[in-house]
Design an enzyme around this catalytic site. Structure first.
Site, mmCIF file in Angstrom:
data_model
loop_
_atom_site.group_PDB
_atom_site.id
_atom_site.type_symbol
_atom_site.label_atom_id
_atom_site.label_comp_id
_atom_site.label_asym_id
_atom_site.label_seq_id
_atom_site.Cartn_x
_atom_site.Cartn_y
_atom_site.Cartn_z
ATOM 1 N N THR A 181 -5.095 10.480 -0.537
ATOM 2 C CA THR A 181 -6.443 10.246 -0.024
ATOM 3 C C THR A 181 -6.812 11.249 1.055
ATOM 4 O O THR A 181 -5.967 11.926 1.617
ATOM 5 C CB THR A 181 -6.567 8.824 0.569
ATOM 6 O OG1 THR A 181 -5.635 8.698 1.655
ATOM 7 C CG2 THR A 181 -6.303 7.767 -0.484
ATOM 8 N N HIS B 187 0.789 -1.232 0.000
ATOM 9 C CA HIS B 187 0.000 0.000 0.000
ATOM 10 C C HIS B 187 0.824 1.287 0.000
ATOM 11 O O HIS B 187 0.321 2.351 -0.358
ATOM 12 C CB HIS B 187 -0.924 0.012 1.232
ATOM 13 C CG HIS B 187 -2.210 0.735 1.005
ATOM 14 N ND1 HIS B 187 -2.294 1.905 0.285
ATOM 15 C CD2 HIS B 187 -3.471 0.461 1.409
ATOM 16 C CE1 HIS B 187 -3.548 2.321 0.255
ATOM 17 N NE2 HIS B 187 -4.288 1.468 0.926
ATOM 18 N N TYR C 170 -14.727 5.576 8.606
ATOM 19 C CA TYR C 170 -13.735 6.048 7.632
ATOM 20 C C TYR C 170 -14.197 5.637 6.240
ATOM 21 O O TYR C 170 -14.409 4.461 5.973
ATOM 22 C CB TYR C 170 -12.387 5.401 7.947
ATOM 23 C CG TYR C 170 -11.212 5.818 7.089
ATOM 24 C CD1 TYR C 170 -10.174 6.563 7.640
ATOM 25 C CD2 TYR C 170 -11.101 5.443 5.757
ATOM 26 C CE1 TYR C 170 -9.072 6.927 6.882
ATOM 27 C CE2 TYR C 170 -10.013 5.807 4.988
ATOM 28 C CZ TYR C 170 -9.008 6.546 5.553
ATOM 29 O OH TYR C 170 -7.912 6.901 4.790
#
Length: 773
Positions: free
Chosen positions: A602, A473, A589
């Site tokens: 993000t 990630h 979230y």
């Protein structure tokens, strides 16, 4: 496995007559072709760098401007430099050799070039100013105001023709720093439904104290950083959220992407790998040449492309205190893992990329290999699945020299990692729940030692031909990997295809050197560290409770008939489902992107709002009328849309608070408010997987060509992770994760609540009755 003589370029023997030298012409030919390929790649990169650097201008535009300017000055009988060139040449030793015509040509070229550069500078800055306006996001769906239409025309006009992947990077605006006062106000609004009056008053006092005292000081430093940096968030986000994490990245950070849901192009594992690997390498070639079209909202508004840069040839390298990202510009091989053995496979031969059938041939050789794993080799990759510190220390101690270093370099510098899995996974209509859950868990963590979790991504091909991805990630977010995966899936069964027997099209290569088995010398001490990491990873994997289900009762087609945003509809359904599941609300979230800004990644949409909670309570109250529930639903959906727009346009809460916290730590100023904010757990973490290249999939003609999307592990020990993908008009796939160890969660139970919540919300609109009328 590689034939030894293929790797030898020359041999020599000493004889009484001298040295007898034997050259292998084929090996030298391959060296020449390899060098030619490298120089071509360098030239393309240089050319692309020039094209991107002058965009929205172009070399042809330079010729037009310079030629036009010189023609005008010649026919108007004007000195293009207005006498400046004459003054300069008097100080040059070659001035006597420069004629008047030469002066006019050189002067015209210099001034014309200057005019061309000025035009580019003006266009780029005008475009940046235009892209800083986000009023277009507030236009009602299907209708644009005159102002927005004029703005779109101007954006197209100043964007220039045929942009390449990185053409817009210098024209994108910087992420703005919101005022502390606004961030604090929105934060308090977001936590109000989660606190009682006493808790809220306490938090309000902490927030006001921060806003009036420490906040302005931290904000000054943050604005200073925003002035100098391309993006004031991204580097700190990468470092502190990802690279400084010392726990396992498997499950906790890495995520996965699935294959087609209903289509199985071939049952041959090697063939599926052949087409997939070839498709991925074709994508890399387009990426290297910047030929991928930049993603643009409404085909006009560009998004940042910086995350694509580290998609290939990249690995996360462990460190004791902090990991690093290692990226090499070029890699001509991949590394394949099968039944405990590692193989280096070259992707080029005869100066060209291997064809699908040739890659299948290499995979067949690996599958046919009956040799045993070397001592410690089978579970070696478990080091990447466990805690980071033991892996960092083991890497320094056991993999810094000799054959271990060479083999580790081969893995870490590979284009990407491939696992030929020895299990079978796929969606089974007769056993849909267990088959999809098993498939997802295999992609997320596998056996904990058969994926190299540090690589930018792993391609996993199962024994029955099904495949998927596992991605690290740190280097990029899921939409970037999703873009690659959409290209691969669209090419595989249609453009590349298979023979009737299931093989890749084409023929095997008669002289193709085989894969190279990587060699390891793993000591017992190192094996002990591997075993410890595997134990940690197994415990983590066994605790994961996955549930994947296709929701096909309805999709975005019916949701749009309700005049509601599909994402808002689903997010509100998740809140209703969570309340029914746990009898309480929680901090939620939802990932949103900030790629409208340079190097944006993000932002968080806090989906649990006062409006959503009011609607959920109304749904739980049998006395409430349908009309009242619909009114509250509309308010909740509008609030969610507003929050999403704010997150996308740099007005979010969480990244700003995160950066303020980092500044406070650098200054040594502790803030009780920031410390509490950053420690709050996200017990419901959600993300939509966007289908970005809709034109690649004609779901009306071929509804079977739908992917299952992807998912991730739970963020909180007692929470849920939910990923969903909206496919076509009638299908939404959900991926739910939680932990078996938590008595509060059950992924399958939560899945049933989501289904029911979706149906209950739709029922409010009474679409069947409207259709009858």
């Amino acid at each position: 496995m590689a034939e030894a003589h293929q790797a030898v370029a020359f041999q020599f023997t000493v004889t009484p007559d001298g040295i007898d030298l034997h050259l292998c012409h084929e090996a030298l030919r391959q060296i020449y072709l390899s060098a030619l390929h490298s120089w071509k790649k360098r030239f393309i990169r240089f050319k692309n760098g020039v094209m991107t650097g002058v965009y929205p201008g172009s070399p042809s535009g330079l010729l037009v401007v310079v030629g036009g300017y010189m023609t005008y000055t010649k026919y108007a009988n004007l000195d293009p430099t207005l006498g400046l060139f004459n003054k300069l040449t008097t100080h040059l030793p070659i001035s006597k050799y420069i004629t008047d015509d030469t002066q006019q040509i050189i002067g015209g070229m210099l001034i014309g070039t200057g005019v061309w550069i000025t035009i580019i500078f003006v266009m780029r800055n005008v475009l940046k100013s235009l892209l800083s306006w986000h009023g277009w996001m507030y236009s009602r769906h299907g209708s644009l105001s005159i102002r927005t239409k004029i703005w779109l025309v101007l954006v197209k006009l100043f964007s220039g023709p045929k942009p390449m992947l990185y053409s817009f990077q210098s024209s994108l605006p910087r992420l703005p720093v919101p005022p502390v006062k606004h961030t604090v106000k929105r934060y308090l609004e977001s936590v109000r439904p989660l606190m009682d009056d006493e808790q809220y008053k306490r938090m309000e006092a902490l927030a006001k104290d921060f806003e009036n005292n420490l906040g302005p000081k931290l904000q000054w430093y943050l604005k200073l950083k925003a002035f100098w940096a391309s993006n004031y968030v991204s580097d700190w986000w990468e470092e502190y959220v990802y690279l400084r994490g010392r726990g396992p990245i498997m499950v906790n950070s890495n995520y996965y992407a699935m294959d087609f849901l209903y289509v199985f192009p071939t049952h041959l594992q090697a063939a599926r790998a052949g087409n997939a690997i070839h498709s991925i390498m074709l994508y890399r070639r387009k990426l290297d040449r910047a030929q991928i079209k930049p993603l643009m909202v409404q085909n006009t508004i560009p998004m940042c492309s910086s995350q694509y840069e580290r998609m290939f040839n990249t690995t996360r390298v462990p460190g004791v205190e902090e990991d690093t990202i290692q990226h090499v510009n070029e890699s001509k091989h991949i590394v394949v893992y099968h039944k405990g053995r590692f193989y280096k496979v070259w992707m080029f031969y005869d100066g060209r990329l291997l064809l699908p059938r040739e890659i299948e041939q290499q995979m067949e050789r690996i599958l046919a290999d009956t040799s045993k794993p070397q001592s410690g080799e089978e579970t070696l990759a478990a080091l990447t699945a466990g805690d980071r510190v033991p892996w960092a220390k083991a890497r320094t101690e056991f993999f810094s020299r000799g054959k271990n270093k060479q083999s580790l370099d081969a893995v870490e510098k590979a284009a990407f990692f491939v696992t030929l899995d020895d299990t079978e996974q796929r969606y089974e209509p007769d056993n849909p729940v267990q088959s999809l859950d098993s498939y997802a868990k295999s992609l997320l963590h596998g056996k904990c030692h058969d994926r190299w979790f540090d690589k930018s991504f792993n391609l996993i091909v199962f024994k029955n031909g099904t495949m998927g991805l596992n991605a690290e990630h740190t280097w990029a977010d899921a939409p970037i990997v999703g873009h690659l995966w959409e290209q691969v899936l669209s090419m595989d069964p249609v453009k590349l295809g298979y023979t009737e027997e299931g093989h890749c099209r084409g023929k095997p290569h008669p002289n193709l050197p085989g894969p190279q088995r990587l060699q390891w010398d793993i000591s017992e001490e190192c094996q002990s560290v591997i075993s410890s990491s595997l134990k940690v990873a197994n415990a983590l994997a066994d605790d994961v409770d996955m549930h994947i289900f296709p929701f096909n009762n309805f999709g975005k087609g019916l949701i749009k008939k309700c005049k509601t945003s599909p994402d808002a509809f689903i997010q509100i359904a998740l809140q209703l489902a969570h309340f029914r599941d746990k009898k309480k609300f929680c901090l939620t979230y939802e990932a949103s992107m900030t790629r409208l800004f340079r190097e944006g990644r993000t932002e968080t949409v806090r989906s649990c709002t006062m409006q959503t909670c009011d609607f959920v309570r109304a749904m739980m109250d049998e006395k409430q009328t349908r009309e009242e529930k619909l009114r509250l639903l509309k308010m909740a959906a509008e609030k969610h849309q507003d929050l999403y727009r704010m997150a996308m346009t740099g007005k979010g809460i969480d990244r700003h608070l995160f950066c303020l916290y980092v500044v406070s730590k650098y200054l040594g100023d502790d803030s009780a408010f920031l410390k509490e904010v950053l420690s709050e757990p996200w017990r419901l973490s959600t993300s939509q997987t966007p289908l970005q290249q809709i034109d690649l999939f004609d779901l009306k003609k071929h509804p079977e060509y739908v992917t299952s999307g992807g998912g991730f592990g739970p963020v909180a020990d007692d929470g849920y992770g939910v990923s969903y993908i909206i496919l076509g008009e009638d299908l939404i796939n959900f991926h739910i994760s939680s932990k078996h160890s938590s008595p509060e969660t059950d992924s399958h139970r939560f899945g049933s609540h989501i289904k029911q919540a979706m149906l209950d919300i739709l029922a409010l609109f009474e679409l069947d009755k409207k259709a009858i009328k």
